[in-house]
Design a protein around this motif. Sequence first.
Motif, PDB file in Angstrom:
ATOM      1  N   GLN A   4      59.712  34.492  69.179  1.00  0.00           N
ATOM      2  CA  GLN A   4      59.109  33.170  69.032  1.00  0.00           C
ATOM      3  C   GLN A   4      57.767  33.258  68.288  1.00  0.00           C
ATOM      4  OE1 GLN A   4      58.584  31.017  72.685  1.00  0.00           O
ATOM      5  NE2 GLN A   4      58.098  29.123  71.634  1.00  0.00           N
ATOM      6  N   SER A   5      56.970  34.264  68.589  1.00  0.00           N
ATOM      7  CA  SER A   5      55.697  34.457  67.883  1.00  0.00           C
ATOM      8  C   SER A   5      55.926  34.771  66.414  1.00  0.00           C
ATOM      9  CB  SER A   5      54.888  35.583  68.530  1.00  0.00           C
ATOM     10  OG  SER A   5      54.516  35.238  69.827  1.00  0.00           O
ATOM     11  N   GLU A   7      58.559  33.921  64.585  1.00  0.00           N
ATOM     12  CA  GLU A   7      59.029  32.700  63.926  1.00  0.00           C
ATOM     13  C   GLU A   7      57.878  31.743  63.662  1.00  0.00           C
ATOM     14  OE1 GLU A   7      62.095  31.343  66.569  1.00  0.00           O
ATOM     15  OE2 GLU A   7      63.626  32.584  65.611  1.00  0.00           O
ATOM     16  N   SER A   8      56.951  31.638  64.598  1.00  0.00           N
ATOM     17  CA  SER A   8      55.791  30.773  64.426  1.00  0.00           C
ATOM     18  C   SER A   8      54.907  31.246  63.274  1.00  0.00           C
ATOM     19  CB  SER A   8      54.987  30.728  65.734  1.00  0.00           C
ATOM     20  OG  SER A   8      53.838  29.952  65.571  1.00  0.00           O
ATOM     21  N   ARG A   9      54.695  32.541  63.184  1.00  0.00           N
ATOM     22  CA  ARG A   9      53.877  33.093  62.103  1.00  0.00           C
ATOM     23  C   ARG A   9      54.560  32.915  60.747  1.00  0.00           C
ATOM     24  NH1 ARG A   9      51.025  38.628  63.878  1.00  0.00           N
ATOM     25  NH2 ARG A   9      49.021  37.634  63.511  1.00  0.00           N
ATOM     26  N   LYS A  11      56.637  30.516  59.950  1.00  0.00           N
ATOM     27  CA  LYS A  11      56.549  29.088  59.636  1.00  0.00           C
ATOM     28  C   LYS A  11      55.162  28.753  59.074  1.00  0.00           C
ATOM     29  CE  LYS A  11      57.617  24.650  59.930  1.00  0.00           C
ATOM     30  NZ  LYS A  11      57.347  24.078  58.622  1.00  0.00           N
ATOM     31  N   ALA A  12      54.117  29.307  59.691  1.00  0.00           N
ATOM     32  CA  ALA A  12      52.753  29.071  59.211  1.00  0.00           C
ATOM     33  C   ALA A  12      52.574  29.606  57.793  1.00  0.00           C
ATOM     34  CB  ALA A  12      51.742  29.695  60.166  1.00  0.00           C
ATOM     35  N   GLU A  14      54.945  30.058  55.568  1.00  0.00           N
ATOM     36  CA  GLU A  14      55.741  29.205  54.680  1.00  0.00           C
ATOM     37  C   GLU A  14      54.993  27.913  54.367  1.00  0.00           C
ATOM     38  OE1 GLU A  14      59.832  26.684  55.052  1.00  0.00           O
ATOM     39  OE2 GLU A  14      59.925  28.788  55.698  1.00  0.00           O
ATOM     40  N   ASP A  15      54.380  27.293  55.383  1.00  0.00           N
ATOM     41  CA  ASP A  15      53.599  26.070  55.154  1.00  0.00           C
ATOM     42  C   ASP A  15      52.431  26.346  54.202  1.00  0.00           C
ATOM     43  OD1 ASP A  15      55.179  24.415  56.696  1.00  0.00           O
ATOM     44  OD2 ASP A  15      53.926  24.598  58.493  1.00  0.00           O
ATOM     45  N   GLN A  88      47.590  22.577  60.186  1.00  0.00           N
ATOM     46  CA  GLN A  88      47.676  22.140  61.583  1.00  0.00           C
ATOM     47  C   GLN A  88      48.847  21.179  61.701  1.00  0.00           C
ATOM     48  OE1 GLN A  88      43.832  20.524  62.591  1.00  0.00           O
ATOM     49  NE2 GLN A  88      42.903  22.547  62.726  1.00  0.00           N
ATOM     50  N   GLY A  89      50.010  21.732  62.022  1.00  0.00           N
ATOM     51  CA  GLY A  89      51.217  20.911  62.145  1.00  0.00           C
ATOM     52  C   GLY A  89      51.610  20.305  60.819  1.00  0.00           C
ATOM     53  N   ASP A  90      51.650  18.964  60.770  1.00  0.00           N
ATOM     54  CA  ASP A  90      52.032  18.256  59.549  1.00  0.00           C
ATOM     55  C   ASP A  90      50.830  17.839  58.708  1.00  0.00           C
ATOM     56  OD1 ASP A  90      54.717  18.501  60.088  1.00  0.00           O
ATOM     57  OD2 ASP A  90      54.856  16.569  61.120  1.00  0.00           O
TER      58      ASP A  90
END
Length: 174
Positions: A4-5, A7-9, A11-12, A14-15, A88-90
């Motif tokens: 989960q960590s 995947e979160s990293r 995603k960040a 990629e954003d 920060q999110g969206d």
Amino acid sequence: MDLQSLESRLKALEDWKHVYEHEIYYAHLLDTGQTHRVAEQIFTSDADVDYGTGLLHGRAAIHTFYSGFEGALLGTSHNLGNFHIEIQGDRARSLCRALAWHWMKTGASAGALPAADLLAVGGYQDELRREPLGWRVSRRVSVQFGTGIGVGTATDAIQPIFEGLMGRLPTWPR
């Protein structure tokens, strides 16, 4: 590190990449003479933009501003760098520095290799929002550090290279 960590990293990261690419795409549109696409492809419909000439609100005002450059410029080169991007999110914030070289159509003579008419040295402080079609700038405040007029000369050795490239625009992406 758990899945989960990780995947979160990812995603960040990629954003961050998408925000960075969006900011660079703005420069690409300007430098390839596609100012007619800037309002819709770079900004949100309710964006506020401050280039120091009064607040522009919404895509129609932004489009009108950029339409004022059509036909006046021989070319530009917007070089963006020193990015600081926070996600920060969206929502995101992006700060970058810009060296924006401008060549005007007036005064340019055929066969001449003109020096830049204007070098704008500054940057952009942007707030971005994730929308269905991707990241868009919702607020831009341009910063300006200075200008240079007619900066630089080409040596005899490099002059033929510049002459051969003068007026050539990228052919992709379009």
